[in-house]
Enzyme design. Structure first.
Site, PDB file in Angstrom:
ATOM      1  N   TYR A  50       0.962  -1.252   0.053  1.00  0.00           N
ATOM      2  CA  TYR A  50      -0.003   0.120  -0.209  1.00  0.00           C
ATOM      3  C   TYR A  50       0.766   1.167  -0.073  1.00  0.00           C
ATOM      4  CZ  TYR A  50      -5.015  -0.719   0.163  1.00  0.00           C
ATOM      5  OH  TYR A  50      -6.310  -1.205  -0.128  1.00  0.00           O
ATOM      6  N   GLU A  52      -0.514   4.724  -0.411  1.00  0.00           N
ATOM      7  CA  GLU A  52      -0.971   5.997  -0.753  1.00  0.00           C
ATOM      8  C   GLU A  52      -0.293   7.333  -0.592  1.00  0.00           C
ATOM      9  OE1 GLU A  52      -2.509   3.902   1.292  1.00  0.00           O
ATOM     10  OE2 GLU A  52      -4.666   3.838   1.104  1.00  0.00           O
ATOM     11  N   ASP A 195      -6.837  13.866 -24.713  1.00  0.00           N
ATOM     12  CA  ASP A 195      -7.066  12.405 -24.408  1.00  0.00           C
ATOM     13  C   ASP A 195      -6.176  11.399 -25.645  1.00  0.00           C
ATOM     14  OD1 ASP A 195      -7.541   9.692 -23.885  1.00  0.00           O
ATOM     15  OD2 ASP A 195      -9.431  10.169 -23.211  1.00  0.00           O
ATOM     16  N   THR A 221      -4.137   6.129 -21.530  1.00  0.00           N
ATOM     17  CA  THR A 221      -4.128   4.802 -21.078  1.00  0.00           C
ATOM     18  C   THR A 221      -2.682   4.333 -21.598  1.00  0.00           C
ATOM     19  OG1 THR A 221      -5.072   4.021 -23.190  1.00  0.00           O
ATOM     20  CG2 THR A 221      -6.557   4.342 -20.986  1.00  0.00           C
ATOM     21  N   LYS A 224      -2.829   0.677 -24.469  1.00  0.00           N
ATOM     22  CA  LYS A 224      -3.369   0.571 -26.147  1.00  0.00           C
ATOM     23  C   LYS A 224      -1.901   0.565 -27.124  1.00  0.00           C
ATOM     24  CE  LYS A 224      -7.879   2.314 -25.384  1.00  0.00           C
ATOM     25  NZ  LYS A 224      -8.141   3.106 -24.005  1.00  0.00           N
ATOM     26  N   ARG A 230      -2.660  -2.273 -17.957  1.00  0.00           N
ATOM     27  CA  ARG A 230      -3.968  -1.462 -17.973  1.00  0.00           C
ATOM     28  C   ARG A 230      -3.643  -0.315 -17.134  1.00  0.00           C
ATOM     29  NH1 ARG A 230      -7.183  -4.316 -21.529  1.00  0.00           N
ATOM     30  NH2 ARG A 230      -8.550  -2.655 -21.357  1.00  0.00           N
TER      31      ARG A 230
HETATM   32  N1  DSN Z   1     -12.607   1.096 -24.515  1.00  0.00           N
HETATM   33  C1  DSN Z   1     -11.949   1.745 -25.048  1.00  0.00           C
HETATM   34  C2  DSN Z   1     -11.818   1.695 -26.457  1.00  0.00           C
HETATM   35  O1  DSN Z   1     -11.995   0.399 -27.018  1.00  0.00           O
HETATM   36  O2  DSN Z   1     -11.428   2.549 -27.222  1.00  0.00           O
HETATM   37  C3  DSN Z   1     -12.179   3.176 -24.679  1.00  0.00           C
HETATM   38  O3  DSN Z   1     -12.178   3.458 -23.294  1.00  0.00           O
END
Ligand code: DSN
Length: 441
Positions: A50, A52, A195, A221, A224, A230
């Site tokens: 942990y 924080e 974003d 994120t 991707k 993730r």
């Molecule tokens: N689920 C993501 C996507 O497939 O683009 C976006 O949050």
């Protein structure tokens, strides 16, 4: 005791998923395959801790090693994107975006983002998201040609004076007009947040313009095109600090304690590993090949007569517009492609004539296939298979009435289960895929 002995049921399911990933073509543009090193980092004992707070400022003891991990992740993020501040703690993209609202807006403030059916994200103010209920969302749209309607953004921003303007999407196939939307934000006094969840890896590779000179805040994120675990990051730019010298602290406070508790330290470690990988020259080659492959796949699909939103792509993804064969047909093509081992997702198209449940498009992209080493010839092959599957299901139309629709879908599912042509294609896809290893499987 290892997983196989401790929990054979989960192990069996995992083995099935391993088979699925190895034997199929993954074309969902937001998915990818992480390296073995990233997988290793995720499965470490950092999960036991942990922590924080932030490095050097934790609430719990014993965080000297976690501090080192998080500092390294922050430093790599800053260097890769050329920003003065990085927060690597958001659990995923949606909480990262929520933290941006918390750092820049008050509930009820006007905000602007790309409309969801036009390719935008839920957290950019869509009505069923907290971002569309706690804030006064004024969505902007794409034009009939599929490109962001910058004139509309100007008009709406001058009328509504938003506190925050988003640029970013989940289904947008052209280069984002960062510079143009930044001009709107600058004139109207809004924070400008980009974003780049989908395109972060392309930005690093120089295959998409960077938002950093234009935005105050950048979120992404990490799983991707960035090919990490993730998770997510929030970057504050020099321009952001010039607008608000306290923006970095505001963002940090919004993530913790504003929204989250303890960060997932095993994820932070894996983010650091992924960022380290993204610093290698081979990652630049990867990112550029993703786009080359997407253009090759788009070209192949156009050759087989498919219609693409905007007629092509500038990035890693494309959107098939299936309306020439009738509205709401995305479900048929997605499920038939699944049957042969090609994974895509049904998606709304701009000015969707059907619904979000039965949309008229298919979204597909090349980040995962490129990680496996597939190139232009493989993209042509995949386009050929998609066309062959499209032909098999050509006769199916989505009825308007609910009962008729259920009956049609039932008949459709039976028909694709029994179809010999699809069965044969499944074999071809499997054989082809096994030549391209998936890391970690
Ligand atoms: N689920 C993501 C996507 O497939 O683009 C976006 O949050």
């Amino acid at each position: 005791m290892r997983l196989q002995e401790r929990d054979p049921e989960i192990y069996r399911i995992l083995a099935a998923e391993r088979r699925r990933q190895r034997e199929g073509v993954e074309l969902i543009p937001s998915e990818n395959y992480v390296s073995e090193a990233v997988l290793d980092a995720m499965g470490t004992i950092f999960t036991n801790k942990y922590s924080e707070g932030y490095p050097g400022r934790r609430y719990y003891g014993g965080n000297e090693n976690v501090d080192d991990v998080e500092r390294l992740a922050q430093e790599r993020a800053r260097r890769l994107f050329g920003v003065p501040h990085a927060n690597v703690q958001p659990y995923s993209g949606s909480p990262a975006n929520l933290a941006v609202y918390l750092a820049t807006c008050q509930p009820g403030d006007p905000i602007m983002g790309q409309n969801l059916p036009d390719g935008g994200h839920l957290t950019h103010g869509w009505k069923v998201s907290v971002t569309g209920t706690y804030y006064r969302s004024v969505p902007y749209h794409v034009r009939t040609d599929g490109y962001i309607d910058v004139d509309e953004v100007w008009r709406l921003a001058r009328e509504h004076r938003p506190k925050l303007i988003w640029c970013g999407a989940t289904a947008y196939v052209r280069e984002f007009p960062f510079e143009q939307l930044a001009a709107v934000a600058d004139e109207t006094g809004a924070f400008f947040a980009t974003d780049i969840a989908h395109i972060a890896g392309l930005v690093i590779a120089g295959a998409h313009k960077s938002p950093v000179p234009y935005a105050h805040i950048v979120t992404t994120t990490t799983h991707k095109t960035l090919r990490g675990p993730r998770g997510a990051m929030i970057l504050v730019t020099d321009k952001g600090l010039a607008k608000d010298p306290e923006l970095a602290e505001r963002v940090d406070r919004a993530v913790f304690p504003g929204l989250q508790g303890g960060p997932h330290d095993q994820t932070t470690a894996a983010i650091a590993v992924a960022l380290g990988e993204a610093m290698q020259p081979s990652f630049g080659e990867y990112g550029r090949q993703v786009v080359v492959n997407a253009k090759a796949l788009a070209h192949g699909l156009l050759r087989y007569g498919f219609k693409l939103v905007t007629g092509g792509t500038d990035n890693h993804m494309m959107l098939l517009d299936l309306t020439p064969g009738g509205a709401g047909r995305g479900v048929f093509l997605q499920e038939a492609l699944d049957r042969v081992g090609i994974t895509v997702n049904k998606n709304t198209i701009p000015k969707e004539p059907s619904s979000a449940f039965y949309p008229s498009g298919i979204r597909l992209g090349t980040p995962a296939a490129t990680t496996r080493g597939m190139r232009e010839p493989e993209m042509s092959r995949i386009a050929e298979w998609i066309a062959a599957v499209g032909e098999v299901i050509e006769e199916f139309r989505l009825p308007e009435g609910r009962e008729e629709r259920t009956a049609t879908l039932r008949a459709f599912r039976r028909s694709i289960e029994e179809n010999r042509r699809l069965e044969a294609l499944r074999g071809d896809v499997r054989e082809f895929c096994l030549k391209f290893p998936v890391p970690g499987t």
